[in-house]
Every structure is written in C-alpha cells, then in structure tokens.
Design a protein around this motif. Structure first.
Motif, mmCIF file in Angstrom:
data_model
loop_
_atom_site.group_PDB
_atom_site.id
_atom_site.type_symbol
_atom_site.label_atom_id
_atom_site.label_comp_id
_atom_site.label_asym_id
_atom_site.label_seq_id
_atom_site.Cartn_x
_atom_site.Cartn_y
_atom_site.Cartn_z
ATOM 1 N N GLU A 73 -27.929 -43.530 -5.376
ATOM 2 C CA GLU A 73 -28.394 -43.179 -6.725
ATOM 3 C C GLU A 73 -27.615 -41.983 -7.275
ATOM 4 O O GLU A 73 -27.186 -41.984 -8.436
ATOM 5 C CB GLU A 73 -29.888 -42.845 -6.681
ATOM 6 N N HIS A 74 -27.411 -40.971 -6.446
ATOM 7 C CA HIS A 74 -26.672 -39.780 -6.880
ATOM 8 C C HIS A 74 -25.236 -40.136 -7.279
ATOM 9 O O HIS A 74 -24.729 -39.670 -8.311
ATOM 10 C CB HIS A 74 -26.658 -38.743 -5.753
ATOM 11 N N CYS A 75 -24.581 -40.988 -6.487
ATOM 12 C CA CYS A 75 -23.193 -41.391 -6.780
ATOM 13 C C CYS A 75 -23.112 -42.201 -8.081
ATOM 14 O O CYS A 75 -22.183 -42.025 -8.873
ATOM 15 C CB CYS A 75 -22.623 -42.201 -5.617
ATOM 16 N N ILE A 76 -24.095 -43.094 -8.287
ATOM 17 C CA ILE A 76 -24.109 -43.891 -9.523
ATOM 18 C C ILE A 76 -24.301 -42.979 -10.728
ATOM 19 O O ILE A 76 -23.613 -43.111 -11.753
ATOM 20 C CB ILE A 76 -25.222 -44.963 -9.463
ATOM 21 N N ARG A 184 -32.635 -56.929 -4.849
ATOM 22 C CA ARG A 184 -33.718 -56.079 -5.364
ATOM 23 C C ARG A 184 -33.426 -54.607 -5.119
ATOM 24 O O ARG A 184 -33.720 -53.758 -5.960
ATOM 25 C CB ARG A 184 -35.039 -56.463 -4.682
ATOM 26 N N ASN A 185 -32.842 -54.301 -3.963
ATOM 27 C CA ASN A 185 -32.515 -52.907 -3.655
ATOM 28 C C ASN A 185 -31.414 -52.376 -4.560
ATOM 29 O O ASN A 185 -31.449 -51.214 -4.970
ATOM 30 C CB ASN A 185 -32.121 -52.769 -2.183
ATOM 31 N N ILE A 186 -30.426 -53.206 -4.865
ATOM 32 C CA ILE A 186 -29.380 -52.788 -5.799
ATOM 33 C C ILE A 186 -29.974 -52.537 -7.179
ATOM 34 O O ILE A 186 -29.683 -51.521 -7.834
ATOM 35 C CB ILE A 186 -28.258 -53.852 -5.869
ATOM 36 N N MET A 187 -30.824 -53.451 -7.636
ATOM 37 C CA MET A 187 -31.456 -53.284 -8.951
ATOM 38 C C MET A 187 -32.351 -52.049 -8.970
ATOM 39 O O MET A 187 -32.358 -51.295 -9.951
ATOM 40 C CB MET A 187 -32.255 -54.538 -9.307
ATOM 41 N N CYS A 189 -32.008 -49.333 -7.213
ATOM 42 C CA CYS A 189 -31.155 -48.143 -7.227
ATOM 43 C C CYS A 189 -30.612 -47.870 -8.629
ATOM 44 O O CYS A 189 -30.607 -46.733 -9.097
ATOM 45 C CB CYS A 189 -30.010 -48.334 -6.235
ATOM 46 N N VAL A 190 -30.166 -48.914 -9.310
ATOM 47 C CA VAL A 190 -29.638 -48.758 -10.671
ATOM 48 C C VAL A 190 -30.752 -48.342 -11.625
ATOM 49 O O VAL A 190 -30.558 -47.460 -12.480
ATOM 50 C CB VAL A 190 -28.973 -50.072 -11.145
ATOM 51 N N GLU A 191 -31.923 -48.949 -11.479
ATOM 52 C CA GLU A 191 -33.035 -48.638 -12.384
ATOM 53 C C GLU A 191 -33.568 -47.230 -12.168
ATOM 54 O O GLU A 191 -34.105 -46.619 -13.084
ATOM 55 C CB GLU A 191 -34.145 -49.677 -12.211
ATOM 56 N N ARG A 192 -33.416 -46.696 -10.960
ATOM 57 C CA ARG A 192 -33.804 -45.296 -10.711
ATOM 58 C C ARG A 192 -32.899 -44.325 -11.466
ATOM 59 O O ARG A 192 -33.260 -43.159 -11.653
ATOM 60 C CB ARG A 192 -33.752 -44.997 -9.206
ATOM 61 N N CYS A 193 -31.753 -44.800 -11.895
ATOM 62 C CA CYS A 193 -30.841 -43.989 -12.717
ATOM 63 C C CYS A 193 -31.145 -44.161 -14.208
ATOM 64 O O CYS A 193 -30.333 -43.774 -15.059
ATOM 65 C CB CYS A 193 -29.391 -44.379 -12.441
ATOM 66 N N HIS A 194 -32.313 -44.769 -14.518
ATOM 67 C CA HIS A 194 -32.740 -45.032 -15.904
ATOM 68 C C HIS A 194 -31.755 -45.949 -16.625
ATOM 69 O O HIS A 194 -31.446 -45.750 -17.799
ATOM 70 C CB HIS A 194 -32.932 -43.721 -16.679
ATOM 71 N N LEU A 195 -31.267 -46.930 -15.887
ATOM 72 C CA LEU A 195 -30.366 -47.935 -16.462
ATOM 73 C C LEU A 195 -30.955 -49.317 -16.205
ATOM 74 O O LEU A 195 -31.561 -49.553 -15.156
ATOM 75 C CB LEU A 195 -28.980 -47.857 -15.811
ATOM 76 N N GLY A 196 -30.759 -50.215 -17.154
ATOM 77 C CA GLY A 196 -31.150 -51.597 -16.942
ATOM 78 C C GLY A 196 -30.011 -52.374 -16.307
ATOM 79 O O GLY A 196 -28.841 -52.010 -16.457
ATOM 80 N N VAL A 197 -30.347 -53.427 -15.572
ATOM 81 C CA VAL A 197 -29.326 -54.298 -14.985
ATOM 82 C C VAL A 197 -29.155 -55.495 -15.925
ATOM 83 O O VAL A 197 -30.005 -56.384 -15.973
ATOM 84 C CB VAL A 197 -29.712 -54.764 -13.571
ATOM 85 N N ALA A 198 -28.059 -55.499 -16.687
ATOM 86 C CA ALA A 198 -27.814 -56.588 -17.643
ATOM 87 C C ALA A 198 -27.494 -57.881 -16.905
ATOM 88 O O ALA A 198 -27.890 -58.964 -17.335
ATOM 89 C CB ALA A 198 -26.682 -56.209 -18.591
ATOM 90 N N SER A 199 -26.770 -57.768 -15.798
ATOM 91 C CA SER A 199 -26.455 -58.947 -14.994
ATOM 92 C C SER A 199 -25.939 -58.511 -13.636
ATOM 93 O O SER A 199 -25.412 -57.399 -13.480
ATOM 94 C CB SER A 199 -25.405 -59.831 -15.681
ATOM 95 N N LEU A 200 -26.130 -59.379 -12.652
ATOM 96 C CA LEU A 200 -25.527 -59.206 -11.328
ATOM 97 C C LEU A 200 -24.425 -60.251 -11.211
ATOM 98 O O LEU A 200 -24.665 -61.441 -11.414
ATOM 99 C CB LEU A 200 -26.559 -59.416 -10.223
ATOM 100 N N VAL A 201 -23.215 -59.810 -10.910
ATOM 101 C CA VAL A 201 -22.054 -60.698 -10.880
ATOM 102 C C VAL A 201 -21.430 -60.651 -9.490
ATOM 103 O O VAL A 201 -21.234 -59.573 -8.919
ATOM 104 C CB VAL A 201 -21.007 -60.276 -11.943
ATOM 105 N N ALA A 202 -21.140 -61.807 -8.924
ATOM 106 C CA ALA A 202 -20.465 -61.854 -7.625
ATOM 107 C C ALA A 202 -19.090 -61.201 -7.760
ATOM 108 O O ALA A 202 -18.273 -61.600 -8.590
ATOM 109 C CB ALA A 202 -20.323 -63.296 -7.159
ATOM 110 N N ALA A 203 -18.841 -60.177 -6.957
ATOM 111 C CA ALA A 203 -17.584 -59.430 -7.052
ATOM 112 C C ALA A 203 -16.341 -60.312 -6.899
ATOM 113 O O ALA A 203 -15.353 -60.104 -7.613
ATOM 114 C CB ALA A 203 -17.570 -58.296 -6.033
#
Length: 431
Positions: A73-76, A184-187, A189-203
C-alpha cells in the motif's frame, strides 16, 4: 474482435495505469484524445499523451503475490502520488496489471437460440454473459473473456453478427482467469489507497499489446515477458489473443544465483547481472575482470574478482531453466504452439545480452527483443522493455475489447435488462 479493434473515445479522458510488479511499481497517467480524421485507418483511433509517470521499488511482494499489505500500500501511494503531482490531476480509479493468482487460459464455445430469427444486441449480450459466467466457475476471477469468432447455424468465421439472420448463434471465447483470493487482495490493497479498480488486466496481454506489431499478431507470435518474480507468456494468432500463461520464476532468481556463487551482496549481484551479465561467454570475456565487494562479515573494504566468462557460466543454467519451462508450457498449449511463428522478448530480464539468440536456439524460432511503442510525453526511461505492461494497460483500455462481455455480465447477471440500466450504460459511454 481482432488485434486492430479500437474504440473511439467520445471525449477527452484521463486514464491511469498501475503495474504492480515484484521489483517495481509503476503508475502512468495519460490524457486521451480522438485521432484526427486523416489518421483514420493508420493506427489506433485513440491517441495518448502521458501527463504523469512514476515508478519505485516494490516491497511486500513475492512472485507478484502480496505478502505484506501495508508495504505494498505504501509503495502504491508513493507511485500514484508522484504521478499525480507530475500530471497535475487527481485520479479516482486505476487499471491494474495482474501476474499473480495462477493465471489460467481457456478456450471454449457457447451458444444461444435466436427467438426472433435475427441477431439482436441482447442475444449477443446473453451469449457473452453466459460464457463469462462459465469461465468464472471454481472460485476464479475472470480477467478477460474475448470473443474470437461467431457462428450462425453452420456458418463460421463471422466477426460481427449483429443484424444477421439465423436460428442459433455461437461464439468461440478465450477466457483468462485468476484465483479469486489473490485478486481480492490486490483490489483491497488498491482500495486502501482510496482508489477504485477500473479493471484487472492480465499482464501478459497488456505487454503484448504494447510490444507485438499488428503484422506479427496476424501471422502468429508468442511474447515472453521476463519480470523479476514471474515470467509470463502470451500468444497471438490471426490478430487474436489466444493463450496466456505464467510461472513464478523470474530474473530475481539469477541475481540470487550470482549472490550465492560469488558471496556478494544482493544489490551488487543485481549490478553485476545488469551491467556485465550475458547468456553466452566469448573469448574476450575470459580476459575481462570485474571487481565487486564481499558480503558483510568479511574484511572491511576487501574486493573479490570474477571474469565476465565466469559470470556467464553462473547465469546460463537459470536462464535456460526459465526458457525451458516456457518452451514446455507453450508446447503443451496445443494450437498456440502450432501457430507461433516467432518469439518476442520483453520485460526487464529480457535485456540480458545474448538472450534473443539463446531463446531462438531453444525454441527453434526466430526471436527479437521488443520495446513498448512510443507515446507522446512518455519519458525516455519509460520506453524500456520493463515498462511494457504499464503502457499496454493504456492500449487495452483504448481497444475496449473486454467492455462488451463485462457489460453483458453486469446486465444479465447483476442489474437486469431494464430501461434505466440501458440509460445508465449510455451515460457512462458518452459523458
């Protein structure tokens, strides 16, 4: 939908991409604008201007999996905050690249009857929603459910069935899924940064979009993305994304091998690999001597020596192991292996000297080093192969090839098919 499918944006938008890698976290913020009329047919219908870019060292991740939520979370936060300051904008949501969660690729067919005798939008939506629901069984999160071709009764090879007559509509879908808990854990972590996850894309899909050319995608090409903690594979044929895979082994393993063999600190082992590493040893490498500090605990300030040839001998087994694993995964994929005409290598680990030649020998196909396509406003440093996934996230958004199946799932599996649902979709697409 083929490789050249794009969606023309109705208005200027700000799009944010977040690549959460094992060794680095990268955030790109870009402004979109429709391509001018004279540009039509010569490239993407959406052009990007990069407003902000930042990347930093990732902590709390192993092979793309979150192992320490607070550290990630800190790095993001750091990467997104720096990119926002550079861009002069605040982003509300991000598109996230995913390598963890045991990525799985699956191709299957789905079909529906046509009550009206003709293909309507609702028929296509119903078909894609059913296919997406099937792909999401066994607690898997569907990252992509891409239609490759449609069939009407016994007539195949249809790319756009709307309005055509028939009794039964079928579709060949390629789905990429990941473990639900990891996503769910990735989402989270991102949401704890007060950001929404618009999409998850396979790298691997995102990297391929930024590196593989339309011509290569048409003829058949496999992209291998060498990350720090994972190595991913994506295959394109006839302009379609047909296969994806990933292994939890990357270039960090090479760094660890060097550190152990030479009793060198990890940071200096990484430096040796980056500046002097090679997949092959030449005669001149026998005479080129490199000095490096000893690991802590030995005499203060003492230095050791190694030749470039000795360094190549340490590196070679691990890189061969990674390539052999990728070769086996590709061979076991069936059709994807048959259609692959050549290889494209990208990612930070792909910059190892001699790697394209070694890959070509092991796969029996020509190989090249791929760099992501240039974008207006993109810093020169961000044009390196290790930024392929981040740039590909922007390109995947502009294609919109997943938007139809995602919207179909929302309409038929969650929100119904009412008038207000349709109005809401129209508002989201146009404003």
């Amino acid at each position: 939908m083929g490789y050249t499918t794009t969606i023309r944006s109705k208005r200027q938008r700000v799009v944010a991409a977040l690549d959460i890698g094992t060794s680095k976290i990268c955030c790109l913020i870009a402004k979109t604008s429709p391509a001018p009329d004279w540009f039509e047919g010569k490239g993407d219908a959406v052009q990007f201007e990069v407003l902000g870019c930042d990347h930093g060292r990732a902590e709390g991740l192993k092979a793309g999996m979150i192992t320490h939520l607070d550290s990630v979370e800190h790095c993001i936060r750091q990467a997104v905050d720096s990119a926002e300051r550079m861009a002069g904008v605040t982003v509300e949501d991000v598109h996230v690249a995913v390598t963890s969660g045991r990525l799985k690729s699956e191709s299957f067919s789905a079909s529906v009857a046509l009550p009206s005798g003709a293909v309507r939008e609702d028929d296509v939506m119903r078909l894609l929603a059913g296919g997406r629901q099937y792909a999401g069984r066994d607690k898997r999160t569907v990252l992509h459910a891409l239609p490759m071709s449609y069939r009407l009764d016994d007539n195949g090879g249809i790319s756009e069935p709307h309005g055509m007559c028939g009794e039964r509509l079928s579709v060949d879908l390629h789905a990429v899924t990941a473990d639900e808990v990891a996503m769910r854990n990735i989402m989270l972590c991102v949401e704890r940064c007060h950001l929404g996850v618009a999409s998850l894309v396979a790298a691997p899909y995102a990297s391929a979009l930024s590196v593989i050319t339309p011509g290569e995608a048409k003829l058949g090409a496999a992209l291998i993305d060498f990350g720090a903690g994972t190595t991913t594979l994506s295959v394109f044929a006839d302009g379609h994304f047909i296969h994806a895979d990933a292994i939890a082994l990357g270039s960090n393993a090479i760094t660890t091998d060097i550190a152990r063999a030479l009793a060198a600190p990890i940071e200096h082992a990484e430096r040796l690999k980056t500046l002097h590493g090679s997949a092959f040893a030449t005669l001149s490498d026998e005479r080129e001597i490199i000095t490096y500090p000893c690991v802590g605990g030995m005499a203060q300030g003492s230095l050791n020596q190694v030749t470039k040839a000795q360094l190549a001998v340490i590196i070679r087994p691990r890189i061969e192991e990674i390539l052999d694993l990728m070769r086996r995964r590709l061979a076991s994929s069936g059709l994807a292996s048959e259609v692959t005409q050549h290889l494209v290598l990208t990612g930070g680990g792909s910059q190892l000297t001699g790697l394209p030649e070694l890959a070509a020998n092991m796969f029996g196909r020509p190989a090249r080093l791929g760099r992501p396509r240039a974008m207006s406003g993109l810093p020169a440093a961000a044009g390196a192969p290790d930024f392929a996934a981040a740039i590909g996230l922007l390109l995947q958004w502009s294609r919109g090839d997943d938007r139809l199946s995602t919207r179909a799932e929302q309409r038929f599996l969650r929100t119904g098919t009412g008038y207000f649902a349709r109005v809401g979709e129209w508002i989201r697409d146009n404003f």
